[in-house]
Motif scaffolding. Structure first.
Motif, PDB file in Angstrom:
ATOM      1  N   GLY A 170       0.828  -1.193   0.000  1.00 50.13           N
ATOM      2  CA  GLY A 170       0.000   0.000   0.000  1.00 50.13           C
ATOM      3  C   GLY A 170       0.865   1.246   0.000  1.00 50.13           C
ATOM      4  N   PRO A 171       0.243   2.419   0.009  1.00 55.40           N
ATOM      5  CA  PRO A 171       1.014   3.670  -0.066  1.00 55.40           C
ATOM      6  C   PRO A 171       2.001   3.851   1.082  1.00 55.40           C
ATOM      7  CG  PRO A 171      -1.305   4.064  -0.529  1.00 55.40           C
ATOM      8  CD  PRO A 171      -1.196   2.651  -0.054  1.00 55.40           C
ATOM      9  N   ASN A 172       1.575   3.578   2.315  1.00 58.84           N
ATOM     10  CA  ASN A 172       2.469   3.777   3.451  1.00 58.84           C
ATOM     11  C   ASN A 172       3.605   2.762   3.468  1.00 58.84           C
ATOM     12  OD1 ASN A 172       0.976   5.962   4.333  1.00 58.84           O
ATOM     13  ND2 ASN A 172      -0.200   4.796   5.829  1.00 58.84           N
ATOM     14  N   GLY A 173       3.249   1.496   3.272  1.00 62.11           N
ATOM     15  CA  GLY A 173       4.280   0.465   3.232  1.00 62.11           C
ATOM     16  C   GLY A 173       5.229   0.668   2.068  1.00 62.11           C
ATOM     17  N   ILE A 205       3.098  11.282   7.875  1.00 58.72           N
ATOM     18  CA  ILE A 205       3.522  11.814   9.159  1.00 58.72           C
ATOM     19  C   ILE A 205       4.330  10.809   9.967  1.00 58.72           C
ATOM     20  CG2 ILE A 205       1.480  11.131  10.474  1.00 58.72           C
ATOM     21  CD1 ILE A 205       3.331  14.522  10.610  1.00 58.72           C
ATOM     22  N   GLU A 206       4.112   9.510   9.730  1.00 59.77           N
ATOM     23  CA  GLU A 206       4.834   8.512  10.514  1.00 59.77           C
ATOM     24  C   GLU A 206       6.337   8.555  10.265  1.00 59.77           C
ATOM     25  OE1 GLU A 206       2.809   6.209   7.088  1.00 59.77           O
ATOM     26  OE2 GLU A 206       2.370   7.858   8.456  1.00 59.77           O
ATOM     27  N   LEU A 207       6.746   9.075   9.126  1.00 60.32           N
ATOM     28  CA  LEU A 207       8.175   9.211   8.847  1.00 60.32           C
ATOM     29  C   LEU A 207       8.858  10.129   9.847  1.00 60.32           C
ATOM     30  CD1 LEU A 207       8.443   9.530   4.959  1.00 60.32           C
ATOM     31  CD2 LEU A 207       9.273   7.644   6.368  1.00 60.32           C
ATOM     32  N   TYR A 250       9.299  22.511   9.572  1.00 66.41           N
ATOM     33  CA  TYR A 250       8.109  21.672   9.737  1.00 66.41           C
ATOM     34  C   TYR A 250       6.873  22.529   9.515  1.00 66.41           C
ATOM     35  CZ  TYR A 250       5.066  18.011  11.554  1.00 66.41           C
ATOM     36  OH  TYR A 250       4.106  17.030  11.676  1.00 66.41           O
ATOM     37  N   LEU A 251       6.101  22.205   8.475  1.00 71.28           N
ATOM     38  CA  LEU A 251       4.925  22.986   8.116  1.00 71.28           C
ATOM     39  C   LEU A 251       3.655  22.377   8.686  1.00 71.28           C
ATOM     40  CD1 LEU A 251       7.054  24.045   6.053  1.00 71.28           C
ATOM     41  CD2 LEU A 251       5.166  24.319   4.428  1.00 71.28           C
ATOM     42  N   LEU A 252       2.819  23.242   9.237  1.00 70.29           N
ATOM     43  CA  LEU A 252       1.492  22.853   9.707  1.00 70.29           C
ATOM     44  C   LEU A 252       0.503  23.832   9.091  1.00 70.29           C
ATOM     45  CD1 LEU A 252       0.087  20.849  11.700  1.00 70.29           C
ATOM     46  CD2 LEU A 252       0.144  22.695  13.380  1.00 70.29           C
ATOM     47  N   GLU A 253      -0.555  23.304   8.522  1.00 73.80           N
ATOM     48  CA  GLU A 253      -1.519  24.160   7.825  1.00 73.80           C
ATOM     49  C   GLU A 253      -2.212  25.087   8.816  1.00 73.80           C
ATOM     50  OE1 GLU A 253      -5.248  23.584   4.694  1.00 73.80           O
ATOM     51  OE2 GLU A 253      -3.989  21.888   5.268  1.00 73.80           O
ATOM     52  N   LEU A 268       1.641  18.544  18.661  1.00 74.76           N
ATOM     53  CA  LEU A 268       2.281  17.327  19.182  1.00 74.76           C
ATOM     54  C   LEU A 268       3.104  16.628  18.117  1.00 74.76           C
ATOM     55  CD1 LEU A 268      -0.363  15.595  21.490  1.00 74.76           C
ATOM     56  CD2 LEU A 268       1.813  16.620  22.169  1.00 74.76           C
ATOM     57  N   SER A 269       2.599  16.579  16.885  1.00 71.54           N
ATOM     58  CA  SER A 269       3.356  15.933  15.806  1.00 71.54           C
ATOM     59  C   SER A 269       4.631  16.713  15.512  1.00 71.54           C
ATOM     60  CB  SER A 269       2.495  15.797  14.547  1.00 71.54           C
ATOM     61  OG  SER A 269       2.208  17.060  13.976  1.00 71.54           O
ATOM     62  N   ALA A 270       4.557  18.050  15.562  1.00 65.70           N
ATOM     63  CA  ALA A 270       5.754  18.863  15.359  1.00 65.70           C
ATOM     64  C   ALA A 270       6.772  18.604  16.470  1.00 65.70           C
ATOM     65  CB  ALA A 270       5.389  20.347  15.310  1.00 65.70           C
ATOM     66  N   MET A 271       6.301  18.523  17.708  1.00 64.98           N
ATOM     67  CA  MET A 271       7.198  18.274  18.827  1.00 64.98           C
ATOM     68  C   MET A 271       7.805  16.878  18.740  1.00 64.98           C
ATOM     69  SD  MET A 271       6.512  18.822  22.904  1.00 64.98           S
ATOM     70  CE  MET A 271       5.511  17.355  23.131  1.00 64.98           C
ATOM     71  N   SER A 272       6.997  15.896  18.314  1.00 67.31           N
ATOM     72  CA  SER A 272       7.503  14.537  18.144  1.00 67.31           C
ATOM     73  C   SER A 272       8.611  14.496  17.102  1.00 67.31           C
ATOM     74  CB  SER A 272       6.361  13.602  17.736  1.00 67.31           C
ATOM     75  OG  SER A 272       6.830  12.293  17.515  1.00 67.31           O
ATOM     76  N   ALA A 273       8.417  15.230  15.998  1.00 64.50           N
ATOM     77  CA  ALA A 273       9.446  15.291  14.960  1.00 64.50           C
ATOM     78  C   ALA A 273      10.714  15.946  15.488  1.00 64.50           C
ATOM     79  CB  ALA A 273       8.920  16.049  13.746  1.00 64.50           C
ATOM     80  N   MET A 274      10.563  16.994  16.294  1.00 64.08           N
ATOM     81  CA  MET A 274      11.727  17.676  16.860  1.00 64.08           C
ATOM     82  C   MET A 274      12.528  16.736  17.754  1.00 64.08           C
ATOM     83  SD  MET A 274       9.955  21.353  17.769  1.00 64.08           S
ATOM     84  CE  MET A 274      11.461  22.182  18.307  1.00 64.08           C
TER      85      MET A 274
END
Length: 289
Positions: free
Chosen positions: A70-73, A110-112, A140-143, A158-164
């Motif tokens: 699939g796309p993610n895999g 986002i999982e990357l 890191y862009l957030l809409e 939270l996703s931005a902080m996780s990436a950081m």
């Protein structure tokens, strides 16, 4: 000497490629050299043709067809394949001088950026810890439309902080598409989002409970109180780290793009690495008493 680079990251639809195009246009206007690297194996069209394109090595479409993924895999497979063939990057990037800003346009899964350790391995290879010796930062862009829904905004935070935390590199967090929300929120309210005021979550709880008091309120509004403890835990986590704040981006505004590029330059220490100007090039300044 070090090279300089920026990873343009964020969820799908955040405007990463549009932002990359805006950086390229700004650098061309200011007569700075740039090198555009597309690392999205599913990308289709570009305003500026990439100088290096992962699709010349592997494409998501081929992987999904041949591997039955699939796309993610399939995307994860593409990056694993890239890590097994890093000479694809090094052969193109090693000859570049420090005059270049290397723009890495990343995919939107986002999982990357949150829990799969592929990008940290890649950035270690690219950065000053690896053979390419690139001063790197992440944009890191957030809409910006997320500010209309406070819960969605804090999920994005939270996703931005996780990436950081995962990437362990300088980050510039950006609210993109600001032109879409300027008429929806006041400047004062927007400042609370760019500086991530966790009290906004508490206010959302109160708003939901108030709506729930209305006998005509929907179940979704009445259920807001059920998440009070979760919201407080999320707010406390963000507040404890105090890592995330956002810059505002409107790609149609040259000053806005220039301001973001200036923050990126600060993060990668671009100006500190430039040769000092000769005295004859210095600008004469008249000082008044």
């Amino acid at each position: 000497m070090s090279k300089f680079g920026v990873l343009v990251m964020g969820p799908a639809g955040a405007g990463k490629t549009t932002f990359s195009n805006a950086i390229i246009q700004h650098l061309q206007t200011t007569r700075r050299s740039c090198f555009y690297v597309n690392l999205d194996p599913a990308a289709e069209t570009f305003a500026y043709e990439p100088d290096l394109d992962i699709r010349d090595l592997i494409t998501l479409e081929d992987v999904m067809e041949e591997m039955g993924l699939g796309p993610n895999g399939g995307l994860i497979y593409c990056f694993e394949f890239l890590l097994q063939n890093l000479e694809f990057l090094s052969e193109a990037l090693e000859p570049l001088s420090e005059e270049y800003l290397i723009i890495f346009d990343m995919p939107g899964q986002i999982e990357l950026y949150t829990h799969i350790p592929l990008l940290p391995t890649l950035t270690t290879f690219l950065s000053r810890q690896g053979p390419l010796n690139i001063n790197m930062c992440a944009a890191y862009l957030l809409e910006s439309t997320f500010v209309i829904d406070k819960a969605k905004f804090f999920a994005g935070t939270l996703s931005a902080m996780s990436a950081m935390l995962m990437m362990e590199m300088p980050h510039v967090n950006i609210l993109s598409k600001m032109d879409q929300v300027r008429d929806m929120v006041t400047r004062r309210e927007l400042k609370r989002f760019t500086n991530v005021d966790v009290q906004l979550l508490q206010e959302k709880e109160e708003d939901d409970l108030t709506a729930g008091a209305n006998p005509m309120a929907t179940d979704s509004l009445m259920s807001g109180g059920s998440f009070k403890q979760l919201n407080r835990a999320v707010g406390q986590l963000i507040d404890d780290f105090s890592m995330v704040s956002f810059l505002q981006l409107d790609v149609s505004d040259e000053d806005s793009v220039a301001a973001i590029v200036s923050h990126i330059d600060d993060a990668i220490q671009y100006h500190e690495a430039q040769e000092p100007r000769e005295p004859k090039d210095a600008v004469d300044v008249d000082y008044e008493d």
